[in-house]
Enzyme design. Structure first.
Site, PDB file in Angstrom:
ATOM      1  N   ASP A  95     -17.890  57.159 -27.061  1.00  0.00           N
ATOM      2  CA  ASP A  95     -18.717  55.996 -27.349  1.00  0.00           C
ATOM      3  C   ASP A  95     -18.977  55.993 -28.852  1.00  0.00           C
ATOM      4  O   ASP A  95     -18.809  56.998 -29.549  1.00  0.00           O
ATOM      5  CB  ASP A  95     -20.026  56.040 -26.561  1.00  0.00           C
ATOM      6  CG  ASP A  95     -20.581  54.640 -26.301  1.00  0.00           C
ATOM      7  OD1 ASP A  95     -20.232  53.700 -27.037  1.00  0.00           O
ATOM      8  OD2 ASP A  95     -21.386  54.489 -25.376  1.00  0.00           O
ATOM      9  N   CYS A  96     -19.391  54.839 -29.354  1.00  0.00           N
ATOM     10  CA  CYS A  96     -19.365  54.645 -30.801  1.00  0.00           C
ATOM     11  C   CYS A  96     -20.439  55.456 -31.538  1.00  0.00           C
ATOM     12  O   CYS A  96     -21.628  55.312 -31.261  1.00  0.00           O
ATOM     13  CB  CYS A  96     -19.466  53.157 -31.114  1.00  0.00           C
ATOM     14  SG  CYS A  96     -18.013  52.276 -30.490  1.00  0.00           S
TER      15      CYS A  96
END
Length: 719
Positions: free
Chosen positions: A268-269
């Site tokens: 995830d970012c």
């Protein structure tokens, strides 16, 4: 003997050199080679610096080899998102309410068609920006374990089986069925036990025992892996103390060893920086980078691997071989997408303008919205409306003209959005006096508009509820009280006050349409209206679909994919990830509306065609069939769920969904529906032997209805 060993060493070395030389000479664009050979050939031609660059989601490519820059980040949760014109389908939770996985597959197929078409058009003008790619970071198959979670609207609800069926249908639709190429790649997220809280997601440690992990949180991800999903995204959270992004248990043991997952794993970012900056369980970014690469992260949605992988090599924490191993799955995905092939060989290269937001796509969005809306209440059978009986209609409420209430979060945008007010106006026709009034806002509980117009109208349709600014992801839902999450089940007090004012002002019929992506308190809404429709966030055709239902063009067929509790007080602490007392599977108290609830305009009669047997062995299958008759005067679709309850063994669910189908049945017609459930599908995780087992004892099959009320039931035993 020494001479023999020396000879073998020389031959071995010669073979290695020949193999390496062969890889270097091979052309990675040669389509006669198999995909692994092409990946090896490409890696052999990259410098170490180039390999590291390609580990980042936003990379500059390799100009000398003709490899263009590429941004992997694109979203397609319910339509291509954040990239201009695209068909906006109902939000994921609404699609789950359709209980129609064939419909979900069709929707996903259209999403990937539009993504590929937009990609082709963008590349033609050298637009390689974010959200223009064909690597879609969808679906979200986390379990909506608690109605407080703002991102629950992105999921397929609270049930692992329903989530698995919908998720697999979506994945197959996105990736297509071509034997050589992916139309687009899907990504199942967020792995794993990532269902809030939003306000602490960058530091949160999900504590989950093996039983809940295997029976609830891993189920849909296992199904996605088995279905060939191309990518899996890790979560921000820790799981039992281990950061998900570098967890040997999740990435090596579960994904690779137990499941044999062959795709690529993306973070995830900026989740990797959480590990040392916020979780504070590693000393610095270089150590995190090394662990991520060694444990199985292939693609980084940040720039940490690009910045720190070389430092990790210089410090002896990883080797270039580790980089090669990490990079290979990313390149394999790109080969599957046809990035390095002559475009005329890629079957999707002709998709273009005509394939984005086409007439058939818009019609599908309308159908999906129709099938997802849930009729909650219908006093005195007010609905469907006979338009000939109403000369004047008021459409009002804070969300009646709202774009946000249509599109939900992670949305695209369309040039043909149909608000609720517009849809009703169009359907009513020019001979009916339809008025629109905003009526109220979200905050003022005293001053209202439209009350006088309501008194003058034959019918009032009031659209109220939540919007994505009140529930959603951290940072996006900027009016939510707890970082995107909900503090309670209430909709804005101003909406309720307005509805009460309308009810007190006249005795004309009132239809309440409630928007939202999660359970809300419907008690006061029911007390002050004659019919209630839960519309979710229904997409661009929401207004047209609502009108189709209200005026009887179609019968409502949506069912709740979540439990509507009476209060958050009925639930365990939000931060507890134990399933005890959560969802219809483990909560046996009184609710507003149960999982699977939804009304129609017609009644259906159920009878056994072939009842289940009385006894089974673990190697058997439960085969049974039911006749479902439409006793009404209009064609309608019926969801037929199959629940199973278990023997009285510790930590067994109250019951579980094990099959479902949705069928259209003509007025007065009957359909015979057959089901087949392998006994092994009833296995549960045994905490003592740490494996799946089928417990002997008495079970019960329940067909039709919802989680609280079955239409048919039959008991059986397993020896």
């Amino acid at each position: 003997m020494k001479k023999l060993l020396l000879f073998l060493m020389i031959v071995s070395g010669a073979c290695f050199c020949t193999s390496e030389s062969s890889a270097q000479k091979a052309d990675f664009r040669d389509t006669k080679l198999n995909i692994d050979e092409r990946v090896a050939a490409l890696i052999s031609q990259l410098s170490l610096e180039e390999k590291i660059e390609l580990l980042g989601f936003n990379n500059d490519g390799v100009e000398r080899l003709g490899i263009h820059k590429y941004n992997w980040w694109n979203e397609g949760l319910h339509g291509v998102a954040r990239a201009g014109e695209a068909t906006v389908f109902p939000q994921a939770i609404a699609m789950a309410a359709s209980f129609d996985d064939e419909l979900v597959h069709h929707v996903a197929d259209v999403i990937s068609t539009e993504a590929r078409a937009k990609y082709n058009l963008a590349v033609a003008r050298n637009n390689r920006e974010q959200y223009m790619g064909i690597t879609l970071w969808s679906p979200n198959i986390n379990i909506f374990r608690d109605p407080r979670w703002g991102r629950g609207q992105e999921t397929y609800g609270e049930d692992p089986y329903l989530t698995s069926r919908m998720g697999v249908a979506f994945i197959h639709g996105i990736q297509g069925d071509d034997p050589h190429y992916l139309k687009a790649s899907a990504c199942a997220k967020h792995f794993v036990a990532h269902s809030g809280p939003e306000y602490s997601r960058h530091t949160f440690n999900s504590l989950v025992d093996e039983k809940d992990l295997h029976e609830t949180y891993l189920v849909a991800f296992k199904a996605a892996s088995d279905a060939g999903v191309e990518s899996i995204m890790t979560g921000y959270n820790r799981l039992n103390g281990e950061p998900a992004c570098i967890s040997p248990y999740l990435l090596q043991k579960t994904l690779k060893d137990d499941w044999g997952f062959k795709g690529h794993v993306v973070t995830d970012c900026w989740a990797l920086e959480d590990i040392w900056l916020r979780h504070k369980v590693r000393p610095n970014s270089v150590v995190v980078t090394a662990e991520a690469i060694k444990e199985g992260i292939n693609l980084d949605c940040s720039n940490m691997l690009q910045d720190d992988a070389m430092k990790a090599i210089e410090q002896g924490l990883i080797t270039e071989a580790d980089i090669d191993k990490a990079l290979a799955p990313n390149l394999k995905t790109q080969f599957k997408l046809g990035f390095y092939d002559p475009q005329e060989q890629v079957p999707f290269h002709t998709l273009g303008v005509a394939d984005v937001h086409s007439k058939s796509h818009v019609e599908l969005a309308r159908k999906a919205a129709e099938e997802s809306m849930v009729l909650i209440r219908n006093d005195k059978k007010l609905l469907p409306l006979d338009i000939n009986q109403y000369n004047s209609i008021l459409v009002t409420g804070a969300n009646s003209g709202s774009v946000d209430a249509l599109v939900g979060n992670y949305h695209g945008i369309s040039s043909e959005l149909v608000t609720f007010a517009e849809g009703i106006t169009k359907a009513a026709g020019p001979a009916v006096a339809v008025q629109y009034d905003l009526g109220c806002n979200d905050t003022d509980t005293v001053h209202f508009g439209g009350v006088w117009a309501s008194g003058l109208s034959d019918l009032t349709i009031v659209v109220i509820g939540l919007t994505p600014v009140r529930e959603g992801e951290e940072g996006d839902a900027f009016l939510a009280e707890h970082g995107g999450d909900k503090a309670n089940l209430r909709i804005p007090a101003a909406h309720i006050a307005f509805l009460k004012k309308l009810r007190a002002s006249n005795n004309k019929p009132i239809i309440a349409v409630v928007t939202g992506g999660s359970a809300v308190d419907l008690s006061e809404i029911e007390d002050n209206s004659d019919a209630v429709v839960f519309s979710w966030y229904p997409g661009e055709q929401g207004g047209a679909a609502l009108a189709d239902i209200l005026f009887g063009k179609v019968a409502p067929s949506g069912r709740l994919p979540i439990t509507f509790y009476k209060s958050f007080d009925q639930l365990p602490d939000y931060e507890s990830y134990a399933m005890e007392g959560r969802t219809y599977r483990y909560f046996d108290g009184e609710v507003q509306y149960p999982f699977g609830y939804g009304l129609s305009y017609v009644d259906f009669d159920y009878s056994w065609k072939q009842a289940p047997n009385k006894k089974y062995k673990t190697s058997d299958k439960i085969v049974f069939s039911v006749d479902v008759k439409n006793t009404g005067d209009m064609d309608a679709k019926e969801v037929v769920p199959v629940f199973v309850s278990y023997p009285n063994v510790e930590r067994m669910p109250v019951e579980e969904l094990k099959q479902f189908t949705k069928k259209e049945i003509t007025a007065g017609g009957t359909q015979t529906i057959q089901f087949e459930i392998p006994i092994w599908d009833l296995a549960k995780w045994d905490e003592h032997c740490q494996d799946w087992t089928v417990y002997p004892g008495e079970y019960e099959i329940k067909v039709g209805g919802d989680a609280k009320t079955a239409r048919l039931s039959a008991k059986f035993t397993i020896k």
